[in-house]
Design a protein around this motif. Structure first.
Motif, PDB file in Angstrom:
ATOM      1  N   TYR A  27       1.004  -0.664   0.007  1.00 40.53           N
ATOM      2  CA  TYR A  27      -0.409   0.283  -0.028  1.00 40.53           C
ATOM      3  C   TYR A  27       0.458   1.363  -0.255  1.00 40.53           C
ATOM      4  O   TYR A  27       0.828   2.504  -0.653  1.00 40.53           O
ATOM      5  CB  TYR A  27      -1.111  -0.295   1.017  1.00 40.53           C
ATOM      6  N   SER A  28       2.152   1.267   0.444  1.00 41.24           N
ATOM      7  CA  SER A  28       2.688   2.397   0.356  1.00 41.24           C
ATOM      8  C   SER A  28       3.169   2.455  -0.980  1.00 41.24           C
ATOM      9  O   SER A  28       3.232   3.801  -1.638  1.00 41.24           O
ATOM     10  CB  SER A  28       3.908   1.971   0.570  1.00 41.24           C
ATOM     11  N   VAL A  29       3.192   1.655  -1.510  1.00 41.64           N
ATOM     12  CA  VAL A  29       3.376   2.009  -3.378  1.00 41.64           C
ATOM     13  C   VAL A  29       2.962   1.969  -4.297  1.00 41.64           C
ATOM     14  O   VAL A  29       3.044   3.174  -5.254  1.00 41.64           O
ATOM     15  CB  VAL A  29       4.130   0.260  -4.059  1.00 41.64           C
ATOM     16  N   THR A  30       1.201   1.644  -3.925  1.00 40.22           N
ATOM     17  CA  THR A  30       0.234   2.343  -3.989  1.00 40.22           C
ATOM     18  C   THR A  30      -0.031   3.625  -3.901  1.00 40.22           C
ATOM     19  O   THR A  30      -0.201   4.091  -4.666  1.00 40.22           O
ATOM     20  CB  THR A  30      -0.988   1.807  -3.400  1.00 40.22           C
ATOM     21  N   ALA A  31       0.272   4.172  -2.667  1.00 36.40           N
ATOM     22  CA  ALA A  31      -0.100   5.470  -2.657  1.00 36.40           C
ATOM     23  C   ALA A  31       1.555   5.945  -3.220  1.00 36.40           C
ATOM     24  O   ALA A  31       1.044   7.717  -4.020  1.00 36.40           O
ATOM     25  CB  ALA A  31       0.399   5.526  -0.440  1.00 36.40           C
ATOM     26  N   PHE A  32       2.062   6.159  -3.890  1.00 33.39           N
ATOM     27  CA  PHE A  32       3.427   6.361  -4.507  1.00 33.39           C
ATOM     28  C   PHE A  32       2.575   6.297  -5.611  1.00 33.39           C
ATOM     29  O   PHE A  32       3.066   7.400  -6.836  1.00 33.39           O
ATOM     30  CB  PHE A  32       4.595   5.311  -4.608  1.00 33.39           C
ATOM     31  N   GLN A  33       2.301   5.098  -6.194  1.00 34.08           N
ATOM     32  CA  GLN A  33       1.557   5.507  -7.770  1.00 34.08           C
ATOM     33  C   GLN A  33       0.250   6.258  -8.092  1.00 34.08           C
ATOM     34  O   GLN A  33       0.143   6.718  -8.941  1.00 34.08           O
ATOM     35  CB  GLN A  33       1.367   3.770  -8.033  1.00 34.08           C
ATOM     36  N   LEU A  34      -0.295   6.394  -6.574  1.00 32.11           N
ATOM     37  CA  LEU A  34      -1.755   7.389  -7.078  1.00 32.11           C
ATOM     38  C   LEU A  34      -1.081   8.768  -7.265  1.00 32.11           C
ATOM     39  O   LEU A  34      -1.406   9.705  -7.624  1.00 32.11           O
ATOM     40  CB  LEU A  34      -2.336   7.068  -6.079  1.00 32.11           C
ATOM     41  N   ALA A  35      -0.046   9.511  -6.234  1.00 30.05           N
ATOM     42  CA  ALA A  35       0.644  10.297  -5.841  1.00 30.05           C
ATOM     43  C   ALA A  35       1.404  10.835  -7.052  1.00 30.05           C
ATOM     44  O   ALA A  35       1.108  11.937  -7.003  1.00 30.05           O
ATOM     45  CB  ALA A  35       1.684  10.389  -4.743  1.00 30.05           C
ATOM     46  N   LEU A  36       2.110   9.979  -7.699  1.00 35.13           N
ATOM     47  CA  LEU A  36       2.863   9.988  -8.637  1.00 35.13           C
ATOM     48  C   LEU A  36       2.042  10.785  -9.732  1.00 35.13           C
ATOM     49  O   LEU A  36       1.825  11.704 -10.585  1.00 35.13           O
ATOM     50  CB  LEU A  36       3.477   9.301  -9.403  1.00 35.13           C
ATOM     51  N   ALA A  37       0.161  10.069 -10.295  1.00 36.11           N
ATOM     52  CA  ALA A  37       0.040  10.530 -11.064  1.00 36.11           C
ATOM     53  C   ALA A  37      -1.172  11.441 -10.733  1.00 36.11           C
ATOM     54  O   ALA A  37      -1.562  12.369 -11.558  1.00 36.11           O
ATOM     55  CB  ALA A  37      -1.353   8.797 -11.340  1.00 36.11           C
ATOM     56  N   VAL A  93       1.653  11.701   1.072  1.00 38.08           N
ATOM     57  CA  VAL A  93       1.475  11.449   2.602  1.00 38.08           C
ATOM     58  C   VAL A  93       0.385  11.907   3.311  1.00 38.08           C
ATOM     59  O   VAL A  93      -0.214  10.536   3.598  1.00 38.08           O
ATOM     60  CB  VAL A  93       2.396  13.333   3.486  1.00 38.08           C
ATOM     61  N   GLU A  94      -0.804  12.439   1.861  1.00 37.82           N
ATOM     62  CA  GLU A  94      -2.138  11.963   2.614  1.00 37.82           C
ATOM     63  C   GLU A  94      -2.730  10.492   2.016  1.00 37.82           C
ATOM     64  O   GLU A  94      -3.644  10.063   3.046  1.00 37.82           O
ATOM     65  CB  GLU A  94      -2.124  13.384   1.322  1.00 37.82           C
ATOM     66  N   PHE A  95      -2.015  10.292   0.899  1.00 40.71           N
ATOM     67  CA  PHE A  95      -2.632   9.046   0.268  1.00 40.71           C
ATOM     68  C   PHE A  95      -2.088   8.031   1.916  1.00 40.71           C
ATOM     69  O   PHE A  95      -2.960   6.911   2.395  1.00 40.71           O
ATOM     70  CB  PHE A  95      -2.231   8.525  -1.053  1.00 40.71           C
ATOM     71  N   LEU A  96      -1.058   7.771   2.215  1.00 43.79           N
ATOM     72  CA  LEU A  96      -0.730   7.353   3.423  1.00 43.79           C
ATOM     73  C   LEU A  96      -0.660   7.060   4.246  1.00 43.79           C
ATOM     74  O   LEU A  96      -1.348   6.399   5.640  1.00 43.79           O
ATOM     75  CB  LEU A  96       1.280   7.016   3.694  1.00 43.79           C
ATOM     76  N   GLY A  97      -1.696   8.460   4.956  1.00 50.51           N
ATOM     77  CA  GLY A  97      -2.037   8.484   5.768  1.00 50.51           C
ATOM     78  C   GLY A  97      -3.759   7.900   5.789  1.00 50.51           C
ATOM     79  O   GLY A  97      -4.384   7.696   7.203  1.00 50.51           O
ATOM     80  N   ILE A  98      -4.417   8.133   5.041  1.00 47.69           N
ATOM     81  CA  ILE A  98      -5.319   7.876   4.743  1.00 47.69           C
ATOM     82  C   ILE A  98      -5.601   5.871   4.750  1.00 47.69           C
ATOM     83  O   ILE A  98      -6.682   5.454   5.026  1.00 47.69           O
ATOM     84  CB  ILE A  98      -6.639   8.362   3.417  1.00 47.69           C
TER      85      ILE A  98
END
Length: 250
Positions: A181-191, A204-209
């Motif tokens: 899920y850290s990688v998923t958050a990275f992918q979402l934040a990157l896009a 940071v927002e995606f990771l926190g949620i």
């Protein structure tokens, strides 16, 4: 006449399939269809190709050396299928759920789980509307590559440090779930970088949620992996020895 061990493995696989059949198809999913720009979909897909090729060769070699391991591989696939289909809605465009791929990485290696993972994600996208075909590469990279590689690395490290097997399995399965899920958050934040703060703020927002639901799920997955492994140690000891999980019968 099937042995007690074979009957157990078949029954376990059937039970997992039954659970899967009872899972409702809901709108929560991995990174969903159309949520990533096309160029990101292509890049993540291309990155997965070498791992899949190596994984196919790894599975072929394992089965050639120990055909009985195929039944365990099928059961591990069913286990990962069911866990990753149990969805808890989280952030827009994704969801929180266990992954189940860490356990398979411990037994068959991380590249083998790349192949199992992409099959799982493909069927979930088609049958459950869980994830998507255009985002298959991104979901494969996070759940079937990043997670399994971390799980395998943690388990090997614990083994070298003489950490008890059950603790190593727990840490490998649980932390690989969080890493996925850290990688998923990275992918979402990157896009989808934030308008205020850019990529870093969005990450940071995606990771926190995600953390609200994913941390307890990771703990549960770690505990479940230990229980499943204990069952395999009781009913499939020769196969686990062949897979080098149990060395010298220990």
């Amino acid at each position: 006449m099937k042995s007690k061990k074979q009957r157990f493995l078949i029954a376990a696989t059937a039970a997992l399939t039954l659970v899967f059949g009872c899972v409702e198809s809901v709108s929560a999913m991995h990174i969903m269809e159309g949520y990533l720009p096309l160029n990101y979909c292509v890049i993540w897909g291309v990155l997965c190709i070498p791992f899949l090729i190596i994984g196919l060769n790894s599975i072929k070699k394992t089965i050639e050396q120990n055909r009985k391991a195929l039944l365990i591989l099928v059961m591990i696939g069913a286990y990962a299928f069911v866990l990753s289909a149990l969805k808890i809605p989280s952030v827009t465009g994704s969801s929180s759920h266990p992954t189940g791929t860490g356990l398979g990485a411990i037994l068959f290696g991380p590249t083998a789980m790349c192949v199992i993972g992409v099959i799982i994600l493909l069927f979930q996208a088609i049958l459950l509307a869980h994830g998507g075909l255009t985002t298959l590469g991104a979901n494969t990279f996070s759940m079937a590559i990043a997670g399994p590689f971390l799980a395998y690395g943690i388990y090997i490290l614990c083994k070298k440090l003489n950490v008890p097997k059950s603790v190593g399995v727990f840490l490998a399965a649980g932390l690989s779930d969080l890493f996925t899920y850290s990688v998923t958050a990275f992918q979402l934040a990157l896009a989808h970088p934030s308008e205020v703060g850019g990529f870093q703020a969005s990450f940071v927002e995606f990771l926190g949620i995600f953390a609200v639901t994913q941390v307890p799920l990771a703990i549960i997955e770690g505990l479940l992996a230990v229980v499943v492994m204990k069952g395999l140690e009781s009913y499939a000891r020769p196969e686990l020895t062949e897979l080098r999980y149990l060395e010298g019968g220990n």
